[in-house]
Scaffold this active site. Structure first.
Site, PDB file in Angstrom:
ATOM      1  N   LYS A   1      49.692   0.531  55.228  1.00 57.71           N
ATOM      2  CA  LYS A   1      49.193   1.805  55.757  1.00 57.71           C
ATOM      3  C   LYS A   1      47.677   1.872  55.782  1.00 57.71           C
ATOM      4  O   LYS A   1      47.097   2.663  56.522  1.00 57.71           O
ATOM      5  CB  LYS A   1      49.750   2.980  54.940  1.00 57.71           C
ATOM      6  CG  LYS A   1      51.224   3.231  55.192  1.00 57.71           C
ATOM      7  CD  LYS A   1      51.638   4.609  54.714  1.00 57.71           C
ATOM      8  CE  LYS A   1      53.070   4.915  55.114  1.00 57.71           C
ATOM      9  NZ  LYS A   1      53.525   6.212  54.647  1.00 57.71           N
TER      10      LYS A   1
ATOM     11  N   LYS B   1      59.800  -3.069  60.679  1.00 57.60           N
ATOM     12  CA  LYS B   1      60.735  -2.032  60.224  1.00 57.60           C
ATOM     13  C   LYS B   1      60.795  -0.870  61.225  1.00 57.60           C
ATOM     14  O   LYS B   1      59.762  -0.481  61.765  1.00 57.60           O
ATOM     15  CB  LYS B   1      60.226  -1.534  58.868  1.00 57.60           C
ATOM     16  CG  LYS B   1      61.086  -0.530  58.174  1.00 57.60           C
ATOM     17  CD  LYS B   1      60.396  -0.018  56.914  1.00 57.60           C
ATOM     18  CE  LYS B   1      59.362   1.034  57.243  1.00 57.60           C
ATOM     19  NZ  LYS B   1      58.928   1.849  56.100  1.00 57.60           N
TER      20      LYS B   1
ATOM     21  N   LYS C   1      59.455   6.054  61.602  1.00 57.68           N
ATOM     22  CA  LYS C   1      59.160   7.305  62.290  1.00 57.68           C
ATOM     23  C   LYS C   1      57.686   7.413  62.638  1.00 57.68           C
ATOM     24  O   LYS C   1      57.297   8.239  63.452  1.00 57.68           O
ATOM     25  CB  LYS C   1      59.610   8.492  61.429  1.00 57.68           C
ATOM     26  CG  LYS C   1      59.020   8.529  60.033  1.00 57.68           C
ATOM     27  CD  LYS C   1      59.811   9.462  59.105  1.00 57.68           C
ATOM     28  CE  LYS C   1      59.340   9.288  57.660  1.00 57.68           C
ATOM     29  NZ  LYS C   1      60.269   9.706  56.659  1.00 57.68           N
TER      30      LYS C   1
HETATM   31  P1  TYM Z   1      60.400   7.430  53.524  1.00 53.18           P
HETATM   32  O1  TYM Z   1      60.275   8.884  53.804  1.00 53.18           O
HETATM   33  O2  TYM Z   1      59.477   6.493  54.180  1.00 53.18           O
HETATM   34  O3  TYM Z   1      61.857   6.939  53.851  1.00 53.18           O
HETATM   35  C1  TYM Z   1      62.989   7.611  53.328  1.00 53.18           C
HETATM   36  C2  TYM Z   1      64.081   6.604  52.980  1.00 53.18           C
HETATM   37  O4  TYM Z   1      64.498   5.897  54.147  1.00 53.18           O
HETATM   38  C3  TYM Z   1      64.430   4.499  53.913  1.00 53.18           C
HETATM   39  N1  TYM Z   1      64.045   3.834  55.156  1.00 53.18           N
HETATM   40  C4  TYM Z   1      64.733   2.828  55.712  1.00 53.18           C
HETATM   41  N2  TYM Z   1      65.853   2.190  55.342  1.00 53.18           N
HETATM   42  C5  TYM Z   1      66.295   1.201  56.149  1.00 53.18           C
HETATM   43  N3  TYM Z   1      65.660   0.817  57.288  1.00 53.18           N
HETATM   44  C6  TYM Z   1      64.535   1.430  57.688  1.00 53.18           C
HETATM   45  N4  TYM Z   1      63.918   1.064  58.807  1.00 53.18           N
HETATM   46  C7  TYM Z   1      64.008   2.492  56.885  1.00 53.18           C
HETATM   47  N5  TYM Z   1      62.937   3.300  57.001  1.00 53.18           N
HETATM   48  C8  TYM Z   1      62.970   4.115  55.924  1.00 53.18           C
HETATM   49  C9  TYM Z   1      63.363   4.336  52.839  1.00 53.18           C
HETATM   50  O5  TYM Z   1      63.506   3.124  52.151  1.00 53.18           O
HETATM   51  C10 TYM Z   1      63.614   5.540  51.980  1.00 53.18           C
HETATM   52  O6  TYM Z   1      64.659   5.294  51.063  1.00 53.18           O
HETATM   53  N6  TYM Z   1      58.347   6.770  49.014  1.00 53.18           N
HETATM   54  C11 TYM Z   1      59.519   7.259  49.697  1.00 53.18           C
HETATM   55  C12 TYM Z   1      59.795   8.718  49.414  1.00 53.18           C
HETATM   56  C13 TYM Z   1      59.932   9.085  47.980  1.00 53.18           C
HETATM   57  C14 TYM Z   1      61.001   8.710  47.117  1.00 53.18           C
HETATM   58  C15 TYM Z   1      60.720   9.347  45.873  1.00 53.18           C
HETATM   59  C16 TYM Z   1      62.118   7.904  47.282  1.00 53.18           C
HETATM   60  C17 TYM Z   1      59.096   9.879  47.273  1.00 53.18           C
HETATM   61  N7  TYM Z   1      59.574  10.040  46.003  1.00 53.18           N
HETATM   62  C18 TYM Z   1      61.575   9.182  44.786  1.00 53.18           C
HETATM   63  C19 TYM Z   1      62.971   7.752  46.191  1.00 53.18           C
HETATM   64  C20 TYM Z   1      62.681   8.378  44.959  1.00 53.18           C
HETATM   65  C21 TYM Z   1      59.298   7.105  51.206  1.00 53.18           C
HETATM   66  O7  TYM Z   1      58.206   7.007  51.683  1.00 53.18           O
HETATM   67  O8  TYM Z   1      60.393   7.200  51.938  1.00 53.18           O
END
Ligand code: TYM
Length: 328
Positions: free
Chosen positions: A111, A192, A195
């Site tokens: 990022k 990947k 969004k």
């Molecule tokens: P975020 O918002 O980027 O994504 C949310 C969840 O979706 C999964 N994900 C994917 N899985 C498979 N293929 C993909 N292309 C893909 N894109 C996204 C992510 O792995 C995630 O599980 N840091 C986290 C948010 C967070 C969090 C937490 C997660 C904050 N606190 C505590 C677990 C526990 C994040 O940026 O997710």
């Protein structure tokens, strides 16, 4: 009951990657675990957000949780910023983390890559995530593959705290799907699905109308071969489409290969689009109902009320162990 916690950022349209990698498992785990599912708005502001869009997206992600099948009677659904203890415990963990550890995080590297100025929040992002998880002593954290490294850091920070101040935090385990932990972009099988990709043709948004989904899948990159075979190293695009197919149609990769033997990619892609549409249509209908009812505010309020007692207790215990003078 063992505990589960996970979160999703309200920083754009949720994609099929979020659904397959994470939300599908949230729905499954709520049957057997005490679950905490958060819209992580404090994480979203680690990159600039337009205020009106942040508010709208926060409501939208919470509504998508419910539309996807998360039942607020079984799981606590809440917004991270509604439980103030998250920010405070996040700070405590920031002071326990080392610069070197945070510099190694691949999400931070991706990022910040090529940017002139990088927000300090983006750098300390994983310590807030550690606080989210450890706050509720989660045993399991359902996430996609890209969050594995953050989970490892969370485990290290929990162990560091426990060693310095006495055993308090559960060391959490990641819960990552075997197929679909990393759904790839439709225009590039090595990236990947995300969004935040500026090209909307690269992802399927959970709220994309059926015709948009059909168009995006028909335009998805494949390769010059014609065998529908799962081989991520040599056929990353086709393998990715197969993972999506497997999840949406509920059949195995082997069954998909057998079904399209000798047929090339055309029929495969056409059927895939229909399976994705069929999977998302009921979700989209429920989403529209939930948004128009306005009930999401009540659900989030109730969720924050359910968890705030646990969160305040964890924060208080951690502060006491670290030597803060607590108000009497
Ligand atoms: P975020 O918002 O980027 O994504 C949310 C969840 O979706 C999964 N994900 C994917 N899985 C498979 N293929 C993909 N292309 C893909 N894109 C996204 C992510 O792995 C995630 O599980 N840091 C986290 C948010 C967070 C969090 C937490 C997660 C904050 N606190 C505590 C677990 C526990 C994040 O940026 O997710």
């Amino acid at each position: 009951m063992p505990r589960v916690l996970s979160g999703i950022q309200p920083s754009g349209q949720l994609t099929l990657g979020n659904y397959i990698g994470a939300i599908q498992n949230f729905v499954k785990l709520q049957e057997t675990h005490e679950c905490f599912f958060m819209v992580v708005d404090l994480h979203a502001i680690t990159v600039p957000q337009e205020p009106a869009a942040l508010r709208e997206q926060t409501e939208s992600v919470a509504a998508l949780f419910i539309a996807a099948g998360i039942d607020p009677a079984k799981a606590s659904v809440f917004a991270q910023s509604h439980v103030a203890a998250h920010a405070e415990l996040g700070w405590l963990f920031t002071t326990l983390a080392y610069m070197g550890e945070l510099e190694r995080m691949t999400q931070f590297k991706d990022k910040s890559n090529g940017k002139d100025s990088v927000g300090a929040g983006l750098f300390v992002y994983p310590t807030l995530m550690a606080a989210d998880i450890l706050m509720y002593n989660a045993d399991l954290v359902p996430v996609g593959d890209d969050q594995k490294q953050h989970l490892e850091l969370t485990r290290d920070l929990a162990a560091r705290f426990n060693q310095r101040y006495g055993d308090m935090f559960t060391i959490p385990e990641p819960y990552i799907p075997k197929v679909g932990a990393r759904i790839m972009s439709l225009d590039d099988g090595t990236k990947k699905m995300s969004k935040s990709n500026p090209n909307p043709g690269s992802y399927i948004a959970l709220l994309d109308p059926p015709d948009v989904i059909r168009k995006k899948i028909s335009r998805a990159t494949t390769d010059s071969g014609r065998e529908v075979q799962f081989n991520p190293a040599e056929k990353p695009e086709v393998s990715n489409l197969m993972s999506i197919y497997s999840h949406c149609a509920g059949i195995t990769l082997e069954e998909i290969t057998a079904r399209y033997e000798g047929q090339g990619y055309g029929a495969f892609k056409k059927d895939l689009a229909e399976h994705v549409v069929a999977k998302l249509e009921p979700l989209q209908q429920r989403y529209a109902e939930i948004r128009s009812s306005g009930e999401i505010h009540q659900i989030l309020k109730q969720g924050a009320e359910q968890v705030s007692g646990i969160a305040e207790k964890t924060l208080r215990d951690a502060k006491e162990r670290m030597g803060f003078l607590l108000p009497r």
